[in-house]
Design a protein around this motif. Sequence first.
Motif, PDB file in Angstrom:
ATOM      1  N   MET A   1      22.096 -18.467  17.687  1.00 10.22           N
ATOM      2  CA  MET A   1      22.144 -18.748  16.421  1.00 10.22           C
ATOM      3  C   MET A   1      21.417 -17.812  15.513  1.00 10.22           C
ATOM      4  SD  MET A   1      21.451 -21.805  13.736  1.00 10.22           S
ATOM      5  CE  MET A   1      20.064 -22.695  14.695  1.00 10.22           C
ATOM      6  N   ARG A   2      22.236 -17.041  14.560  1.00  7.41           N
ATOM      7  CA  ARG A   2      21.508 -16.018  13.844  1.00  7.41           C
ATOM      8  C   ARG A   2      20.841 -16.464  12.970  1.00  7.41           C
ATOM      9  NH1 ARG A   2      26.971 -17.214  15.474  1.00  7.41           N
ATOM     10  NH2 ARG A   2      28.054 -15.426  16.157  1.00  7.41           N
ATOM     11  N   ASP A   3      19.766 -15.991  12.488  1.00  7.80           N
ATOM     12  CA  ASP A   3      18.811 -16.031  11.489  1.00  7.80           C
ATOM     13  C   ASP A   3      19.437 -15.670  10.110  1.00  7.80           C
ATOM     14  OD1 ASP A   3      17.186 -16.785   9.544  1.00  7.80           O
ATOM     15  OD2 ASP A   3      15.401 -15.962  10.726  1.00  7.80           O
TER      16      ASP A   3
ATOM     17  N   CYS B   1      26.140 -25.559   9.992  1.00 12.99           N
ATOM     18  CA  CYS B   1      25.460 -26.275   9.088  1.00 12.99           C
ATOM     19  C   CYS B   1      24.019 -25.807   8.927  1.00 12.99           C
ATOM     20  CB  CYS B   1      25.762 -27.801   9.251  1.00 12.99           C
ATOM     21  SG  CYS B   1      27.366 -28.284   8.775  1.00 12.99           S
ATOM     22  N   ALA B   2      23.383 -25.771   9.937  1.00 12.96           N
ATOM     23  CA  ALA B   2      22.016 -25.369  10.011  1.00 12.96           C
ATOM     24  C   ALA B   2      21.555 -24.164   9.470  1.00 12.96           C
ATOM     25  CB  ALA B   2      21.302 -25.680  11.462  1.00 12.96           C
ATOM     26  N   GLU B   3      22.631 -23.199   9.793  1.00 19.58           N
ATOM     27  CA  GLU B   3      22.340 -21.820   9.039  1.00 19.58           C
ATOM     28  C   GLU B   3      22.522 -21.595   7.639  1.00 19.58           C
ATOM     29  OE1 GLU B   3      24.743 -18.594  11.292  1.00 19.58           O
ATOM     30  OE2 GLU B   3      24.518 -19.758  13.149  1.00 19.58           O
ATOM     31  N   LEU B   4      23.563 -22.512   7.220  1.00 20.21           N
ATOM     32  CA  LEU B   4      23.956 -22.447   5.899  1.00 20.21           C
ATOM     33  C   LEU B   4      22.766 -23.283   5.132  1.00 20.21           C
ATOM     34  CD1 LEU B   4      25.402 -21.945   3.298  1.00 20.21           C
ATOM     35  CD2 LEU B   4      26.964 -23.722   4.018  1.00 20.21           C
TER      36      LEU B   4
ATOM     37  N   ILE C   1      20.324 -21.989   2.270  1.00 18.39           N
ATOM     38  CA  ILE C   1      20.209 -22.546   0.817  1.00 18.39           C
ATOM     39  C   ILE C   1      18.778 -22.965   0.671  1.00 18.39           C
ATOM     40  CG2 ILE C   1      20.778 -24.815  -0.396  1.00 18.39           C
ATOM     41  CD1 ILE C   1      23.445 -24.894   1.189  1.00 18.39           C
ATOM     42  N   ALA C   2      18.068 -23.347   1.573  1.00 17.15           N
ATOM     43  CA  ALA C   2      16.787 -23.547   1.423  1.00 17.15           C
ATOM     44  C   ALA C   2      15.595 -22.563   0.877  1.00 17.15           C
ATOM     45  CB  ALA C   2      15.976 -24.333   2.641  1.00 17.15           C
ATOM     46  N   GLY C   3      16.200 -21.364   1.388  1.00 17.43           N
ATOM     47  CA  GLY C   3      15.397 -20.101   0.838  1.00 17.43           C
ATOM     48  C   GLY C   3      15.639 -19.732  -0.438  1.00 17.43           C
TER      49      GLY C   3
END
Lengths: 196, 196
Positions: A69-71, A130-133, A137-139
């Motif tokens: 999973m890429r950051d 979903c987690a990446e997106l 978004i949270a950022g």
Amino acid sequence: MVETTTRDRLVSEAMRLFGQQGYRATSVAQIEAAAGLAPGSGALYHHFKSKEALLAAGIDRQLDRRGAMRDVRALFAGLGDLDTELTLLGRYLFAVLDEETQLLQIAARTPAGQSARVAAAYAALVDGLCAELADWIAGWAPHLADTDAHRIAVLGINALLGNRAGQMLYHGPGTQLRDEDYLTEWTTLLGARIRA
Amino acid sequence: MVETTTRDRLVSEAMRLFGQQGYRATSVAQIEAAAGLAPGSGALYHHFKSKEALLAAGIDRQLDRRGAMRDVRALFAGLGDLDTELTLLGRYLFAVLDEETQLLQIAARTPAGQSARVAAAYAALVDGLCAELADWIAGWAPHLADTDAHRIAVLGINALLGNRAGQMLYHGPGTQLRDEDYLTEWTTLLGARIRA
DNA sequence: GTCTATACGCCGATAGAC
DNA sequence: GTCTATCGGCGTATAGAC
């Protein structure tokens, strides 16, 4: 990415055919022929003990190729304004989905609980995206609750998934939009929501 | 909606099984058994000349049941503010999709250009829903160009389609959101875009 | 209209020569 | 490792009794 061994060719052709026609609808003879072997000869069984084992090997190879999973927050943060980053992120997500076209097709054509491996690979893909997106978004919107960011992300990923699913089914030019236009609209929609 | 004739039962059970397992993976014997006939007896062939004709009859029945394109603008206009109407519209679109679950499943599991009838029925459904939503959007946002309204509609429908597609594949509780939460987010997203 | 019985082909998988 | 040959099973579809 030139295939060397017969085994690799078998896996590649099998995944391609499974995606196009479905697992059950694809015969072992067809896979052998596509890999340059005599159709109907059991040559495939010297590399895999069964047709199901071949599918499992294909899924595993797909999982191995799938990078960690890429950051995305680190990848795309600071490139520009929100809309610019969001467009790039959308292109990236489309690219990831297109790398997994075969898996998506196979998953869609596998009768529900037939193959746990397929279901797990699909779930890991979607949940990961979903987690990446959601993370990205949270950022950009620290004021948003995590659950809200997650919901926006789920909807955003589903919108991209629905687009590719439609392309798989139409398979003609259809009424679908061009990727560029679709992503523009996707960016506008999500951008407005994140800002609000 | 109690089935009377054997023919009707055959169509209903066939469509259910085609949706669950796919067309090719469903045997005639299985359909006969589900309809209360002796499996393996050719009893089905006294009602349909082939398995493919049975699928065609099922698709045609689905098309007949599908009401004419409703004028959603007339149905939902004037009920309240934009968000209220949009939520109701989203529930309505979900309900339509759920009525067509079998068709969506069959379309997903039909190898591309295998059945022109299936592809046409799917395309008509999606295009119709997009047109309805685009029409409603145009009513609320007269300042928007028609192409913009259409693009928003395509993305909105794809988001709903993607949700149902995910449910079909997960088939477990999964990480998916509850319909209520998903529609809330859908409304928020589209509402903000239409207002802007 | 539904049954039993069956024709015929394709599929997955195995055995054994080379 | 790949081939020819083949087994057993299941698939669609048909024939004919009741």
